[in-house]
Design a protein around this motif. Structure first.
Motif, short mmCIF file in Angstrom:
data_model
loop_
_atom_site.label_atom_id
_atom_site.label_comp_id
_atom_site.label_asym_id
_atom_site.label_seq_id
_atom_site.Cartn_x
_atom_site.Cartn_y
_atom_site.Cartn_z
N ASN A 1 72.05 36.55 1.26
CA ASN A 1 71.30 35.46 0.65
C ASN A 1 69.91 35.48 1.27
O ASN A 1 69.75 35.33 2.48
CB ASN A 1 71.99 34.11 0.93
CG ASN A 1 71.38 32.98 0.11
OD1 ASN A 1 70.21 33.04 -0.28
ND2 ASN A 1 72.16 31.95 -0.15
N GLU B 1 67.34 30.05 -3.39
CA GLU B 1 68.71 30.59 -3.45
C GLU B 1 68.66 31.91 -4.24
O GLU B 1 68.55 31.92 -5.46
CB GLU B 1 69.65 29.61 -4.15
CG GLU B 1 71.13 29.90 -3.97
CD GLU B 1 71.67 29.38 -2.64
OE1 GLU B 1 72.73 29.85 -2.23
OE2 GLU B 1 71.02 28.51 -2.02
N TYR C 1 70.55 35.80 -4.22
CA TYR C 1 71.53 36.74 -3.66
C TYR C 1 71.11 38.17 -3.97
O TYR C 1 70.75 38.49 -5.10
CB TYR C 1 72.93 36.48 -4.22
CG TYR C 1 73.60 35.29 -3.58
CD1 TYR C 1 74.27 35.43 -2.36
CD2 TYR C 1 73.54 34.03 -4.16
CE1 TYR C 1 74.87 34.35 -1.75
CE2 TYR C 1 74.14 32.93 -3.55
CZ TYR C 1 74.80 33.10 -2.35
OH TYR C 1 75.39 32.02 -1.76
N GLU D 1 77.37 33.77 -10.42
CA GLU D 1 77.18 33.22 -9.07
C GLU D 1 78.53 33.01 -8.40
O GLU D 1 78.68 33.28 -7.20
CB GLU D 1 76.42 31.90 -9.14
CG GLU D 1 76.16 31.31 -7.75
CD GLU D 1 75.51 29.94 -7.80
OE1 GLU D 1 74.70 29.64 -6.91
OE2 GLU D 1 75.82 29.17 -8.74
N GLN E 1 80.65 37.49 -1.22
CA GLN E 1 80.11 37.17 0.10
C GLN E 1 81.21 36.70 1.06
O GLN E 1 81.24 37.08 2.24
CB GLN E 1 79.03 36.10 -0.01
CG GLN E 1 78.34 35.82 1.33
CD GLN E 1 77.34 34.69 1.24
OE1 GLN E 1 77.63 33.64 0.68
NE2 GLN E 1 76.14 34.92 1.79
#
Length: 307
Positions: free
Chosen positions: A35, A99, A101, A144, A151
Motif C-alpha cells: 500500500n 489509498e 495498492y 479491492e 495482502q
C-alpha cells in the motif's frame, strides 16, 4: 558526484531508493504487494528512471499521479487501474496518495502458481498500448476485496501463502481480462501496430545485411535484439511469440537459413567464407545448423541448386 535521480534497474533497486525494507521482496517467489500510503513518500514525488523486470498493477482508490513510458505520459486518478509490464524505461510521479495498492510479480511466479501457458490465458499482459483505466465503483470494490485478501495472505506465515496468492491473483487477472481485454488479440496487434515487432523485424533485416557486407562479424543473440529496444529479453521473446505466432529463435534461424541459401545459390564464396559471413565460428557448426533446418548439407544444397 552522485545523481539525485539514479536509474533503478530492478524492483530491488527501487525499494532501496525508496528506503523500503528489501525483506519485503521474496526474491525466490517474485511477488510483492504494497500500500503506497505506507511508503512515506515526500510529496510531490518523482521516481528515478527504471526498467522493471516484473509486471505490476496499481489499484488507485484515492490518489493522483502520472506514469511516463518513453514519450508517452498517462495521468492516473481515483478508481483507476494501471498495468505495466517489463518493457521500456519509465518514471512515475505522485501528487497525492491516500489509498493505492501496488502488486508486482514476475513471469516465473505466474508460471509456477497460475499456469505455464500464462500468456495464452492472459495475452493482454503483453500489450504495448497501456494507459490507466477508470472503473465503476462496483468493479473497483470487487478487485479491492481481492487485493485485501492477497495482502492478508502475503503478511501471514502460512506455508501455502504463495499458492493461495496465486489463486487469488488468477481471479484478479480473469476479472480484469473480462472487464478490459475481452476482445484483445495479440496476433492482430502484432500484425498491424506492434512497434516492438516492427522494430525487431527491421533490426533483424539490418543485422543480416551487415553480416553479409562485413560490417558485423557475430550473430545477434536474443539479448542483443532486446537491448536494442531497451527491453527485457524474456519480455521480447514473449511478445514476438504471442504477436507473430512464431518464437524469436525461429525468426532468427529462418533468417539465417534464408541468407545462407542466398549466398550458396548466388555467390562463389566458399563454405568457409559463408560460415564467417553469417557469424559462425567454425564450418562444422554452420554445416550442422544448416542440415538441421534443411535436411541437407551446404555442399549438397549448392550442388543440387546448380544442376
Amino acid at each position: 558526484m552522485q545523481k539525485d535521480n539514479p536509474e533503478a534497474k530492478s524492483l530491488h533497486d527501487l525499494y532501496l531508493h525508496l528506503n523500503l525494507p528489501v525483506e519485503l521482496i521474496q526474491a525466490s517467489e517474485g511477488f510483492t504487494i504494497l500500500n503506497l500510503k505506507d511508503v512515506g513518500f515526500k510529496l510531490p514525488y518523482e521516481s528515478p528512471s527504471f526498467r522493471p523486470d516484473y509486471f505490476s498493477f496499481l489499484f488507485i482508490k484515492d490518489g493522483t499521479g502520472k506514469y511516463t513510458i518513453d514519450e508517452h505520459s498517462f495521468q492516473a486518478g481515483p478508481h483507476s487501474i494501471y498495468f505495466t509490464n517489463p518493457s521500456n524505461y519509465r518514471t512515475f510521479s505522485w501528487e497525492n496518495i491516500e489509498e493505492i495498492y501496488l502488486i508486482t510479480f514476475d513471469e516465473a511466479f505466474l508460471k509456477k502458481y497460475i499456469n505455464k501457458d500464462i500468456f495464452q490465458d492472459f495475452p493482454f499482459l503483453l500489450t504495448e498500448t497501456i494507459q490507466p483505466k477508470v472503473v465503476t465503483d462496483d468493479f473497483y470494490q470487487s478487485v479491492e476485496n481481492i487485493c485485501l485478501q492477497i495482502q492478508q495472505e502475503y503478511i501471514s506465515n502460512s506455508s501455502s501463502k504463495y499458492k493461495i496468492i496465486g489463486h487469488l491473483l488468477a481471479i484478479l487477472l480473469y476479472k480484469i481480462k473480462a472487464y478490459f481485454w475481452k476482445d484483445y488479440n495479440p496476433i492482430y496487434e502484432g500484425n498491424r501496430s506492434s512497434q516492438i515487432v516492427k522494430s525487431f523485424k527491421q533490426l533483424l533485416e539490418k543485422h543480416y545485411r551487415d553480416l553479409s557486407s562485413g560490417k558485423a562479424d557475430t550473430t545477434f543473440r536474443v539479448q542483443d535484439y532486446a537491448s536494442a529496444q531497451n527491453l527485457n529479453s524474456n519480455y521480447l521473446s514473449n511478445v514476438i511469440k504471442s504477436k507473430t505466432g512464431k518464437p524469436i529463435a525461429v525468426w532468427i534461424a529462418d533468417k539465417t537459413i534464408a541468407e545462407a541459401k542466398s549466398l550458396l545459390q548466388n555467390s562463389t564464396l566458399s563454405i568457409k567464407e559463408i560460415t564467417y559471413k553469417l557469424g559462425f565460428s567454425e564450418t562444422a557448426h554452420f554445416s550442422n545448423f544448416f542440415k538441421k533446418h534443411t535436411h541437407t548439407s551446404p555442399i549438397e544444397y549448392r550442388k543440387t541448386d546448380n544442376l
